[in-house]
Design a protein around this motif. Structure first.
Motif, PDB file in Angstrom:
ATOM      1  N   LYS A 118       0.837  -1.194   0.000  1.00  0.00           N
ATOM      2  CA  LYS A 118       0.000   0.000   0.000  1.00  0.00           C
ATOM      3  C   LYS A 118       0.877   1.250   0.000  1.00  0.00           C
ATOM      4  O   LYS A 118       0.664   2.173  -0.795  1.00  0.00           O
ATOM      5  CB  LYS A 118      -0.902  -0.023   1.240  1.00  0.00           C
ATOM      6  CG  LYS A 118      -1.817   1.162   1.357  1.00  0.00           C
ATOM      7  CD  LYS A 118      -2.930   0.855   2.351  1.00  0.00           C
ATOM      8  CE  LYS A 118      -3.922   1.983   2.454  1.00  0.00           C
ATOM      9  NZ  LYS A 118      -3.479   3.028   3.378  1.00  0.00           N
ATOM     10  N   GLU A 119       1.868   1.270   0.859  1.00  0.00           N
ATOM     11  CA  GLU A 119       2.751   2.434   0.924  1.00  0.00           C
ATOM     12  C   GLU A 119       3.490   2.636  -0.393  1.00  0.00           C
ATOM     13  O   GLU A 119       3.613   3.768  -0.878  1.00  0.00           O
ATOM     14  CB  GLU A 119       3.774   2.254   2.061  1.00  0.00           C
ATOM     15  CG  GLU A 119       3.169   2.238   3.451  1.00  0.00           C
ATOM     16  CD  GLU A 119       2.627   3.593   3.884  1.00  0.00           C
ATOM     17  OE1 GLU A 119       3.045   4.615   3.296  1.00  0.00           O
ATOM     18  OE2 GLU A 119       1.790   3.643   4.804  1.00  0.00           O
ATOM     19  N   LEU A 120       3.979   1.534  -0.950  1.00  0.00           N
ATOM     20  CA  LEU A 120       4.766   1.656  -2.176  1.00  0.00           C
ATOM     21  C   LEU A 120       3.907   2.151  -3.339  1.00  0.00           C
ATOM     22  O   LEU A 120       4.324   3.004  -4.123  1.00  0.00           O
ATOM     23  CB  LEU A 120       5.424   0.315  -2.521  1.00  0.00           C
ATOM     24  CG  LEU A 120       6.484  -0.158  -1.507  1.00  0.00           C
ATOM     25  CD1 LEU A 120       6.945  -1.573  -1.818  1.00  0.00           C
ATOM     26  CD2 LEU A 120       7.683   0.808  -1.493  1.00  0.00           C
ATOM     27  N   GLU A 171       1.162   3.877  -3.103  1.00  0.00           N
ATOM     28  CA  GLU A 171       0.805   5.281  -2.850  1.00  0.00           C
ATOM     29  C   GLU A 171       1.956   6.203  -3.233  1.00  0.00           C
ATOM     30  O   GLU A 171       1.732   7.290  -3.775  1.00  0.00           O
ATOM     31  CB  GLU A 171       0.380   5.458  -1.387  1.00  0.00           C
ATOM     32  CG  GLU A 171      -0.989   4.829  -1.145  1.00  0.00           C
ATOM     33  CD  GLU A 171      -1.524   5.014   0.268  1.00  0.00           C
ATOM     34  OE1 GLU A 171      -0.748   5.432   1.144  1.00  0.00           O
ATOM     35  OE2 GLU A 171      -2.719   4.743   0.464  1.00  0.00           O
ATOM     36  N   ASN A 172       3.171   5.766  -2.983  1.00  0.00           N
ATOM     37  CA  ASN A 172       4.316   6.557  -3.438  1.00  0.00           C
ATOM     38  C   ASN A 172       4.296   6.692  -4.960  1.00  0.00           C
ATOM     39  O   ASN A 172       4.556   7.771  -5.503  1.00  0.00           O
ATOM     40  CB  ASN A 172       5.631   5.898  -3.007  1.00  0.00           C
ATOM     41  CG  ASN A 172       5.965   6.202  -1.555  1.00  0.00           C
ATOM     42  OD1 ASN A 172       5.351   7.069  -0.932  1.00  0.00           O
ATOM     43  ND2 ASN A 172       6.938   5.483  -1.012  1.00  0.00           N
ATOM     44  N   SER A 173       3.986   5.591  -5.635  1.00  0.00           N
ATOM     45  CA  SER A 173       3.943   5.624  -7.103  1.00  0.00           C
ATOM     46  C   SER A 173       2.890   6.621  -7.579  1.00  0.00           C
ATOM     47  O   SER A 173       3.124   7.398  -8.507  1.00  0.00           O
ATOM     48  CB  SER A 173       3.598   4.245  -7.658  1.00  0.00           C
ATOM     49  OG  SER A 173       4.610   3.324  -7.319  1.00  0.00           O
ATOM     50  N   LEU A 218      -1.008  11.050  -0.922  1.00  0.00           N
ATOM     51  CA  LEU A 218      -1.390   9.851  -0.188  1.00  0.00           C
ATOM     52  C   LEU A 218      -0.491   9.586   1.013  1.00  0.00           C
ATOM     53  O   LEU A 218      -0.943   9.391   2.120  1.00  0.00           O
ATOM     54  CB  LEU A 218      -1.388   8.661  -1.148  1.00  0.00           C
ATOM     55  CG  LEU A 218      -2.405   8.798  -2.286  1.00  0.00           C
ATOM     56  CD1 LEU A 218      -2.153   7.766  -3.346  1.00  0.00           C
ATOM     57  CD2 LEU A 218      -3.814   8.685  -1.758  1.00  0.00           C
ATOM     58  N   GLY A 219       0.786   9.554   0.758  1.00  0.00           N
ATOM     59  CA  GLY A 219       1.692   9.287   1.871  1.00  0.00           C
ATOM     60  C   GLY A 219       2.222  10.613   2.364  1.00  0.00           C
ATOM     61  O   GLY A 219       2.386  11.538   1.601  1.00  0.00           O
ATOM     62  N   PHE A 220       2.462  10.725   3.645  1.00  0.00           N
ATOM     63  CA  PHE A 220       2.974  12.010   4.110  1.00  0.00           C
ATOM     64  C   PHE A 220       3.801  11.891   5.367  1.00  0.00           C
ATOM     65  O   PHE A 220       4.297  12.855   5.878  1.00  0.00           O
ATOM     66  CB  PHE A 220       1.831  12.996   4.351  1.00  0.00           C
ATOM     67  CG  PHE A 220       0.786  12.456   5.266  1.00  0.00           C
ATOM     68  CD1 PHE A 220       0.960  12.518   6.639  1.00  0.00           C
ATOM     69  CD2 PHE A 220      -0.347  11.850   4.765  1.00  0.00           C
ATOM     70  CE1 PHE A 220       0.008  11.988   7.488  1.00  0.00           C
ATOM     71  CE2 PHE A 220      -1.303  11.320   5.607  1.00  0.00           C
ATOM     72  CZ  PHE A 220      -1.129  11.393   6.974  1.00  0.00           C
ATOM     73  N   GLU A 237       8.006   7.980   6.217  1.00  0.00           N
ATOM     74  CA  GLU A 237       8.707   6.886   6.892  1.00  0.00           C
ATOM     75  C   GLU A 237       8.494   5.531   6.243  1.00  0.00           C
ATOM     76  O   GLU A 237       9.019   4.532   6.716  1.00  0.00           O
ATOM     77  CB  GLU A 237       8.290   6.812   8.358  1.00  0.00           C
ATOM     78  CG  GLU A 237       6.818   6.561   8.550  1.00  0.00           C
ATOM     79  CD  GLU A 237       6.405   6.589  10.023  1.00  0.00           C
ATOM     80  OE1 GLU A 237       7.291   6.397  10.862  1.00  0.00           O
ATOM     81  OE2 GLU A 237       5.235   6.794  10.284  1.00  0.00           O
ATOM     82  N   ALA A 238       7.741   5.502   5.157  1.00  0.00           N
ATOM     83  CA  ALA A 238       7.434   4.206   4.567  1.00  0.00           C
ATOM     84  C   ALA A 238       8.690   3.516   4.051  1.00  0.00           C
ATOM     85  O   ALA A 238       8.981   2.382   4.428  1.00  0.00           O
ATOM     86  CB  ALA A 238       6.413   4.363   3.451  1.00  0.00           C
ATOM     87  N   LEU A 239       9.412   4.212   3.207  1.00  0.00           N
ATOM     88  CA  LEU A 239      10.596   3.585   2.626  1.00  0.00           C
ATOM     89  C   LEU A 239      11.585   3.194   3.717  1.00  0.00           C
ATOM     90  O   LEU A 239      12.131   2.086   3.692  1.00  0.00           O
ATOM     91  CB  LEU A 239      11.261   4.540   1.634  1.00  0.00           C
ATOM     92  CG  LEU A 239      10.751   4.476   0.198  1.00  0.00           C
ATOM     93  CD1 LEU A 239      11.556   5.439  -0.670  1.00  0.00           C
ATOM     94  CD2 LEU A 239      10.849   3.055  -0.349  1.00  0.00           C
ATOM     95  N   SER A 274       8.914  14.656   0.624  1.00  0.00           N
ATOM     96  CA  SER A 274       8.847  15.804  -0.275  1.00  0.00           C
ATOM     97  C   SER A 274       7.429  16.355  -0.304  1.00  0.00           C
ATOM     98  O   SER A 274       7.105  17.212  -1.088  1.00  0.00           O
ATOM     99  CB  SER A 274       9.259  15.361  -1.680  1.00  0.00           C
ATOM    100  OG  SER A 274       8.416  14.312  -2.107  1.00  0.00           O
ATOM    101  N   LYS A 275       6.570  15.812   0.568  1.00  0.00           N
ATOM    102  CA  LYS A 275       5.144  16.069   0.377  1.00  0.00           C
ATOM    103  C   LYS A 275       4.487  17.010   1.374  1.00  0.00           C
ATOM    104  O   LYS A 275       3.363  17.426   1.186  1.00  0.00           O
ATOM    105  CB  LYS A 275       4.392  14.731   0.388  1.00  0.00           C
ATOM    106  CG  LYS A 275       4.829  13.857  -0.750  1.00  0.00           C
ATOM    107  CD  LYS A 275       4.375  12.438  -0.572  1.00  0.00           C
ATOM    108  CE  LYS A 275       5.133  11.556  -1.556  1.00  0.00           C
ATOM    109  NZ  LYS A 275       4.891  10.147  -1.302  1.00  0.00           N
ATOM    110  N   ILE A 276       5.136  17.307   2.457  1.00  0.00           N
ATOM    111  CA  ILE A 276       4.484  18.127   3.465  1.00  0.00           C
ATOM    112  C   ILE A 276       5.546  18.867   4.247  1.00  0.00           C
ATOM    113  O   ILE A 276       6.585  18.328   4.572  1.00  0.00           O
ATOM    114  CB  ILE A 276       3.641  17.231   4.404  1.00  0.00           C
ATOM    115  CG1 ILE A 276       2.943  18.043   5.473  1.00  0.00           C
ATOM    116  CG2 ILE A 276       4.483  16.172   5.057  1.00  0.00           C
ATOM    117  CD1 ILE A 276       1.992  17.190   6.309  1.00  0.00           C
TER     118      ILE A 276
HETATM  119 MG    MG Z   1       5.086   7.212   1.105  1.00  0.00          MG
END
Ligand code: MG
Ligand code: ADP
Length: 619
Positions: A29-31, A33-35, A93-95, A98-100, A79-81
């Motif tokens: 899901k995280e990956l 969402e990053n895409s 989506l991700g913010f 820490e996912a990666l 890079s998103k927030i």
């Molecule tokens: Mg992410």
């Protein structure tokens, strides 16, 4: 360049960071969402062994620049927030940034990535959270992340993993949601070397839905397309045979993200109430667009539960959108070739006519006006209608003066009358009845239309409504059998029946143990004929076995439905009076125009359409 910055300590505190990767589906899901955040239009997800051995997520997004590559794997780098206010209006989506880092910490990750500005890409290897290698490589624009040996260094977590099959099922469900949430993205999902699905990404939610549910189910879905109270609501809702045993297929996509909300569940379920059986849930994929400020996306590890600033407004808008879809669109959406006529279930015609159940309900009103016909009620099966089940209704003539509910909307039918219609016209005049085609479809003339009415469907709707009404009023008397029916059962079945004595009695059924392996049935539910009692008891046992410890109410409802199913028989040769009675009751009761499974009661063809078919007039 250099778009990735660490979050401020303050913000880190505000974000309740939970476990990002608890199972393969969560990592995927995280990956993905990053895409999506990277602007990808095509995403491929491949897993082996439920994702525990191998996960690959490949996209054609913007890629990561060399200057950012190390930072991407840092915890809380994103890079998103950057500002706190952004938390209130999160569009990406991700913010949490820490996912990666989290995924890399518990696996062996290889990332291949290239931006459009660069000629060559980079291949980064990260093992257990440490970057071990970065090298140049030839690759297309976009990013591919391969995750090997998830939890290889966290034996405790690995021990918690379910079987590969269960992990794969969770990934499948996730992919379904992702696919439906973004019809504009082409998703390819491969599990164990097999392509599970591949959506075209043409932006049409209908195609996305078809990829998931197949074209047959798709045909039975109703289109939702509405707006109100600041919401745009589009999508599909499936009732009747599409209905499910739980609400897991009620999907809501709010501004493109899968979200859970009790308010939305309630709005849809209440709108569908008369169209799905009690205990069943509609299927839906509703795409809701709403101002970001009007939504509280809980900053929660799973980011799933949503709250609305104006809950009542949202409820009303969604409820009304679904109601409209159910009322008006079936007639518009169905193809003209009348599939219902072709798809008639093959039910063997019994040798002798069986009971016409709605009779019990109509006897009173009929006897007032047509005593001769009422007296002619056939009693071919040992069946005695109980007086307490007859309901005295105002004479039909009086009712006709009242405005009919909107559901009986003639205009829709007129405009599209040549199509299959599930809309019952508001019939003021008597129908001219010609008989029943194949002992199944009653043919009747009404104004300028030929109506074809499915006799079983009408039966079933009338019974169902009556049962539910009695059920609500707690009014369930059984009919006593002159000679009890003895049924052989196993010890376990005998115990099951004994344990559920109360529930059985509440639907009018008395069962007593009778010797070692036999039970005697002394009373049966009023709507059943004796002939069906034996089969019914078998079904009841099955029903009780399947219903893992339900509440008394649920049990009762299930038993009632079982009874209802048995009372309706297909292919019965009905007399002309019986046919007429059935139609009269249907009209008088202004029934919901589908059977409890959602099949239409009536299909109509206009005079004009017949003229066209016979080439009497040009189009
Ligand atoms: Mg992410
Ligand atoms: P977050 O998504 O919360 O920012 P991640 O750890 O998931 O945190 O990703 C860190 C950063 O790496 C992202 O902000 C993004 O800039 C970059 N990134 C991750 N995956 C991709 C991808 N598939 N394509 C482009 N950039 C990516």
């Amino acid at each position: 360049m250099g778009r990735i910055r660490p979050l401020s300590e303050n913000l880190i505190g505000k974000i309740a960071a939970g476990e990002v990767v608890e199972r393969p589906a969560a990592a995927i899901k995280e990956l993905v969402e990053n895409s999506l955040d990277a602007g990808a239009t095509a995403v491929t997800v491949e897993i082996r062994e439920g994702g525990m051995d191998y996960i690959r997520v490949a996209d054609n997004g913007c890629g990561i620049d060399e200057s950012d590559i190390r930072m991407a794997f840092e915890r809380h780098a994103t890079s998103k927030i950057s500002r706190e206010q952004d938390l209130n209006a999160i569009a990406t989506l991700g913010f949490r940034g820490e996912a990666l880092a989290s995924i890399a910490a518990v696996s062996k990750v290889t990332m291949t990535t290239r931006t459009a500005e660069r000629e060559t890409g980079l291949k980064v290897t990260n093992e257990g959270g440490k970057i071990t290698d970065i090298r140049e490589t030839a690759c297309p624009v976009g990013t591919t992340v391969v995750v090997n040996d998830l939890f290889y260094n966290v034996p405790v977590r690995k021990g918690f993993m379910k079987k590969a099959g269960q992990e794969a099922a969770a990934v499948h469900e996730l992919m379904t949601q992702l696919l439906l949430s973004r019809p504009d993205i082409s998703f390819r999902y491969i599990s164990g070397g097999k392509t599970e699905f591949h959506s075209p990404g043409d932006g049409q939610s209908a195609t996305a839905l078809q990829t998931v549910y197949g074209s047959r189910a798709m045909k039975a879905m109703k289109t939702v397309d509405d707006h109100g109270n600041g919401l745009v609501i589009r999508g599909f809702v499936g009732i009747g045979e599409n209905a499910r045993g739980n609400r897991s297929q009620e999907l809501f996509f709010i501004n493109g993200r899968v979200m859970h909300s009790k308010i939305l569940n309630e709005a849809v379920e209440n709108a569908c109430r008369e169209r799905v059986m009690i205990g069943k849930f509609p299927v839906c994929a509703l795409y809701i667009t709403i101002a970001y400020e009007a939504v509280d996306v809980n900053v929660h590890p799973n980011k799933l539960e949503v709250r609305f600033r104006d809950e009542t407004g949202v409820y009303e808008a969604v409820h009304s959108a679904v109601l409209t879809a159910l009322k008006e669109r079936d007639a518009l959406e169905h193809p003209t070739e009348m599939p219902l006529v072709k798809e008639k279930e093959a039910e063997p015609a019994p040798a002798a006519p069986r009971i016409v159940v709605p009779k019990t309900d109509t006897v009173v009103s009929v006897s007032k006006t047509l005593p001769a016909e009422a007296a002619a009620v056939p009693q071919s099966a040992p069946f005695r209608p109980a007086p307490e089940f007859r309901e005295v209704r105002p004479a039909p003539a009086k009712q006709e003066e009242q405005p009919a509910p909107a559901v009986h909307s003639v205009p829709v039918m007129r405009e599209k009358a040549e199509q299959v219609s599930t809309i019952l016209p508001e019939m003021k005049k008597p129908l001219k009845v010609f008989g029943a085609l194949f002992n199944t479809f009653i043919l009747a003339e009404y104004e300028d239309q030929l109506l074809m009415i499915d006799q079983h469907a009408v039966h079933e709707r009338l019974l169902f409504d009556r049962l539910m009404k009695e059920h609500i009023n707690g009014d369930q008397a059984g009919q006593e059998l002159l000679v009890p029916i003895v049924v052989s059962v196993t010890n376990a079945e005998q115990r099951l029946l004994e344990d559920n004595r109360e529930a059985l009695e509440s639907i009018g059924m008395t069962v007593e143990s009778f010797g070692e392996r036999d039970v005697a049935v002394r009373t049966i539910p009023m709507i059943l004929g004796e002939a069906q009692a034996k089969d019914f008891i078998r079904d009841v046992i099955e029903e009780l076995q399947n219903g893992r410890d339900p509440t008394f109410e649920k049990k009762r409802t299930a038993l009632l439905q079982t009874a209802c199913k048995h009372a309706v028989k297909g292919g019965d040769a009905l007399t002309e009076d019986e046919l007429r009675d059935l139609l009269d009751t249907m009209i008088e009761k202004k029934v919901t125009p589908t059977c409890p499974h959602g099949r239409p009661l009536v299909v109509a063809i206009t005079h004009r359409e017949l003229d066209k078919k016979f080439r009497r007039i040009q189009k």
